[in-house]
Design a protein around this motif. Structure first.
Motif, PDB file in Angstrom:
ATOM      1  N   MET A 210     102.389 -14.039  -1.129  1.00 15.73           N
ATOM      2  CA  MET A 210     104.178 -13.299  -0.733  1.00 15.73           C
ATOM      3  C   MET A 210     103.125 -11.892  -0.922  1.00 15.73           C
ATOM      4  N   SER A 211     102.603 -11.240  -1.877  1.00 12.00           N
ATOM      5  CA  SER A 211     101.478  -9.393  -1.794  1.00 12.00           C
ATOM      6  C   SER A 211     100.816  -9.326  -0.833  1.00 12.00           C
ATOM      7  N   TYR A 212     100.142 -10.251   0.169  1.00 12.41           N
ATOM      8  CA  TYR A 212      99.566 -10.014   0.413  1.00 12.41           C
ATOM      9  C   TYR A 212      99.650 -10.279   2.213  1.00 12.41           C
ATOM     10  N   TRP A 213     100.871 -11.795   1.908  1.00 12.69           N
ATOM     11  CA  TRP A 213     101.757 -11.238   3.378  1.00 12.69           C
ATOM     12  C   TRP A 213     102.252 -10.179   3.929  1.00 12.69           C
ATOM     13  N   LEU A 214     103.407  -9.546   2.146  1.00 12.56           N
ATOM     14  CA  LEU A 214     104.237  -8.183   2.776  1.00 12.56           C
ATOM     15  C   LEU A 214     103.090  -7.060   3.005  1.00 12.56           C
ATOM     16  N   PHE A 215     101.811  -7.021   2.480  1.00 13.32           N
ATOM     17  CA  PHE A 215     100.799  -5.968   3.044  1.00 13.32           C
ATOM     18  C   PHE A 215      99.802  -5.724   4.477  1.00 13.32           C
ATOM     19  N   TYR A 216     100.083  -7.327   4.492  1.00 12.28           N
ATOM     20  CA  TYR A 216      99.964  -7.531   5.971  1.00 12.28           C
ATOM     21  C   TYR A 216     100.229  -7.553   6.567  1.00 12.28           C
TER      22      TYR A 216
END
Length: 542
Positions: A210-216
Motif C-alpha cells: 500500500m505504501s508503494y501504491w500511494l507513492f506511485y
C-alpha cells in the motif's frame, strides 16, 4: 412477554378434566368464557414439540392421551390429580405450526460445525493466495499503467532499462516459487488461534504494497512522469523489498525453531507411556501440533482392552472385601454375640486376603505371560509352515505352464486359513484383535509374499504393538484433540509451561523444561607428560 399465564383450548381444558364428574358442566362453562377472553393472547403462543410429541390427529403423548381427552384417572376424583400439573405437563397449543426433533437439531449443528471446519481449514490458503497474487501483480501493473495511459509522452527505454526488465522477470519468478514453497502448502492441522508471525508478515506485506501504491499514485500517476527508466527502477525496488520480506518470513517461520531450546516430557494419562522431545522457540499451539505429529510416529497404539483387564482385576480384589455397618439397628454386640465374632473373623480373613494380593497378582501375570508365549510359539510355527509351503509351490510353479501359475493374492488367500486360527488366538490373548481386520492381514500377507519376505518380517506387525500411523485412520483421532492451557496458546513456551492435549479416551500431559546452558572448557595435556623411560638391569630376566 406477559407475566400472566396464557392458556389455549387444550391446556385450559386439561386443567379441568382431572376434576370429578359432578363439576363437568361448570368446567365447560368456564372453558368457554376463558377461551373467548384470552383468544387474542393464545394466538401468539408457539411451542416446539419434543421428538416424542405426536400430531393433533393422533393425540397420544408418551403413551398417555393429550390434555383434554378423557383419561381413566379422571374417574377417581381429585386424588388422581397431580398437584404440580402446571409445571410437569407439556401443553400443545392450537397455533403450534413448527415441529423440530432433537435429532434434526443435532444434525443441523453438526452440519454447521463441518462447514466451519472446512472454512477454517482453507481460509489461510485463500488468504495466502490472494496476498501472493497482489504481490506478483503490483510490479507488473506499475510497468503497464504508464504505457497504457500516456504512451506518447514516455521517454524511450534504453539498454539499461531493458536490462531491468530481465532482472525484474527473474526476480518475480524466484518470488513466485518462494511464495509457493512457504505459504501455499496444504495445512497440516487447524490451530485454535491465528499464528502471530504469519499475521505479522501478511500485515507487513500489505503495508509495504500500500505504501508503494500511494507513492506511485501521487508521484507518477498524478504527475504523469515521463521518465520510464525511473518507473522501472521503482518497480524493481518493490520486488527487492518483497524478496527481503520473504527472507524475513523464512527466518521467523522456519529457521527460528530449528535450534532446540526446550525439552518436553509427554505422558499418556491411561497407561503412563512417556516420551521426551526437544523443540525450539515455538508457541504453545505450534508445540502441541509438533507433539501430535511425534505422537502418531513414536507412541504405540492406545489399547483400552489392556486397561479394562487391570480394572477387572481390581474389581475382583474388591469383591472379596465385605463392609459391615456396626451402627445399624439390631446389630449390637450384646444382642448377637455370635455375629460379632463372625464379623471379626471375616474382617481378619479379608485383611489376610489383602496382604496376599501381591502374590495373586504375581501368579496371574506369570500365567498370562505363559499363555502369551504358548500362543506365540504356535503362531510362529504355523506361519513358518505356511511360508515353507509357499516356497515349495513357487518352485513347482516355475516348471508349470503359465495357465496353472497362481496369483499372489490367490496364494495369500490359500495359505491364510492355515495360520488364521493361531493368529486369532494370539491376538485375543494379547487383546489386540480389534486392531487388525481380516482384510488388512490378508493384504499384509500378500505384500510379504510379493516382496519375498521372511516369516519373521510378516509376524513383526503382530508380535509387538506398532505406532498409531501403522493402523487404520479410524484409530488416529486426528480431528478430536483439544488443547487445554492456562496460558495463552499464542504465547511462546518457556521453562515450567504445562498444558494438556485431550481426546476422547485419554489425554497427553506435557511439561516443558529448559535445556541448560552448557559451558564447555578445554584442558591442555602436554604430550611429553605421557612419556616414560624403562631402565633394564642386567640381573632381571627380561
Amino acid at each position: 412477554m406477559d407475566t400472566e399465564s396464557t392458556h389455549s383450548g387444550y391446556s385450559y381444558h386439561s386443567s379441568r378434566s382431572g376434576r370429578s364428574n359432578r363439576h363437568g358442566d361448570r368446567s365447560r362453562e368456564r372453558h368457554k368464557a376463558s377461551s373467548s377472553k384470552d383468544s387474542s393472547r393464545s394466538e401468539r403462543s408457539v411451542v416446539i414439540n419434543p421428538p416424542d410429541t405426536p400430531s393433533q390427529e393422533s393425540p397420544v403423548h408418551n403413551g398417555e392421551p393429550l390434555p383434554g381427552e378423557p383419561t381413566p384417572a379422571a374417574d377417581h376424583g381429585d386424588e388422581a390429580q397431580d398437584d404440580n400439573w402446571g409445571e410437569t405437563t407439556t401443553a400443545v397449543t392450537g397455533t403450534s405450526e413448527l415441529s423440530v426433533s432433537q435429532e434434526e437439531v443435532v444434525g443441523l449443528g453438526k452440519g454447521i460445525q463441518d462447514r466451519t471446519v472446512g472454512f477454517r481449514r482453507y481460509l489461510p490458503l485463500a488468504v495466502g493466495l490472494c496476498v501472493g497474487l497482489l504481490v506478483l501483480a503490483t510490479p507488473l501493473v506499475f510497468l503497464l499503467l504508464p504505457a497504457v495511459m500516456w504512451p506518447d509522452r514516455l521517454e524511450t527505454c534504453g539498454a539499461a532499462c531493458e536490462g531491468l526488465f530481465l532482472s525484474i522477470s527473474f526476480k518475480l519468478l524466484i518470488l513466485l516459487v518462494a511464495i509457493w514453497a512457504l505459504f501455499l502448502r496444504p495445512g497440516r492441522a487447524s490451530l485454535p488461534r491465528v499464528c502471530v508471525y504469519r499475521a505479522f508478515l501478511i500485515t507487513l506485506t500489505l503495508l509495504l504494497t500500500m505504501s508503494y501504491w500511494l507513492f506511485y499514485g501521487v508521484r507518477i500517476l498524478d504527475a504523469q512522469d515521463e521518465d520510464y527508466h525511473g518507473i522501472v527502477q521503482f518497480a524493481v525496488s518493490l520486488v527487492d523489498s518483497q524478496l527481503f520480506v520473504h527472507y524475513l518470513a523464512v527466518v521467523l517461520l522456519e529457521l527460528r525453531q530449528i535450534q532446540p531450546c526446550y525439552s518436553m516430557c509427554v505422558i499418556r494419562s491411561t497407561d503412563g507411556e512417556t516420551r521426551h522431545y526437544n523443540i525450539g522457540q515455538l508457541s504453545i499451539q505450534r508445540a502441541a501440533l509438533s507433539i501430535l505429529e511425534y505422537y502418531y510416529r513414536d507412541f504405540p497404539l492406545h489399547n483400552p482392552a489392556l486397561l479394562s483387564a487391570s480394572k477387572q482385576r481390581a474389581a475382583k480384589h474388591l469383591a472379596g472385601l465385605k463392609v459391615y455397618n456396626v451402627d445399624a439397628p439390631g446389630s449390637t454386640a450384646g444382642a448377637q454375640p455370635g455375629n460379632g465374632n463372625q464379623s471379626r473373623a471375616m474382617v481378619t480373613a479379608a485383611a489376610k486376603r489383602k496382604d496376599s494380593a501381591h502374590s495373586e497378582l504375581y501368579y496371574e501375570e506369570a500365567d498370562y505371560e505363559r499363555r502369551v508365549r504358548k500362543r506365540r510359539a504356535r503362531l510362529v510355527v504355523a506361519v513358518e509352515e505356511a511360508f515353507t509351503h509357499v516356497r515349495r509351490m513357487k518352485k513347482e510353479d516355475e516348471r508349470a505352464t503359465p495357465s496353472d501359475i497362481m496369483d499372489v493374492r490367490e496364494a495369500a488367500l490359500a495359505i491364510f486359513p492355515s495360520m488364521a486360527r493361531a493368529l486369532q488366538k494370539y491376538l485375543r490373548t494379547t487383546r489386540r484383535q480389534h486392531c487388525h481386520s481380516m482384510e488388512s492381514i490378508q493384504k499384509h500377507l500378500a505384500f510379504c509374499l510379493v516382496n519375498n519376505m521372511s516369516p519373521k518380517a510378516f509376524l513383526e506387525a503382530y508380535l509387538a504393538p506398532g505406532p498409531t500411523l501403522q493402523y487404520g485412520p479410524e484409530r488416529w483421532m486426528a480431528d478430536q484433540w483439544t488443547l487445554v492451557s492456562e496460558a495463552s496458546v499464542t504465547s511462546g513456551v518457556k521453562d515450567g509451561t504445562e498444558f494438556l492435549l485431550r481426546c476422547l479416551d485419554f489425554s497427553l500431559a506435557v511439561t516443558v523444561k529448559s535445556i541448560p546452558y552448557i559451558r564447555l572448557t578445554e584442558e591442555y595435556i602436554d604430550p611429553k607428560s605421557h612419556k616414560f623411560i624403562l631402565l633394564l638391569q642386567s640381573e632381571t630376566s627380561v
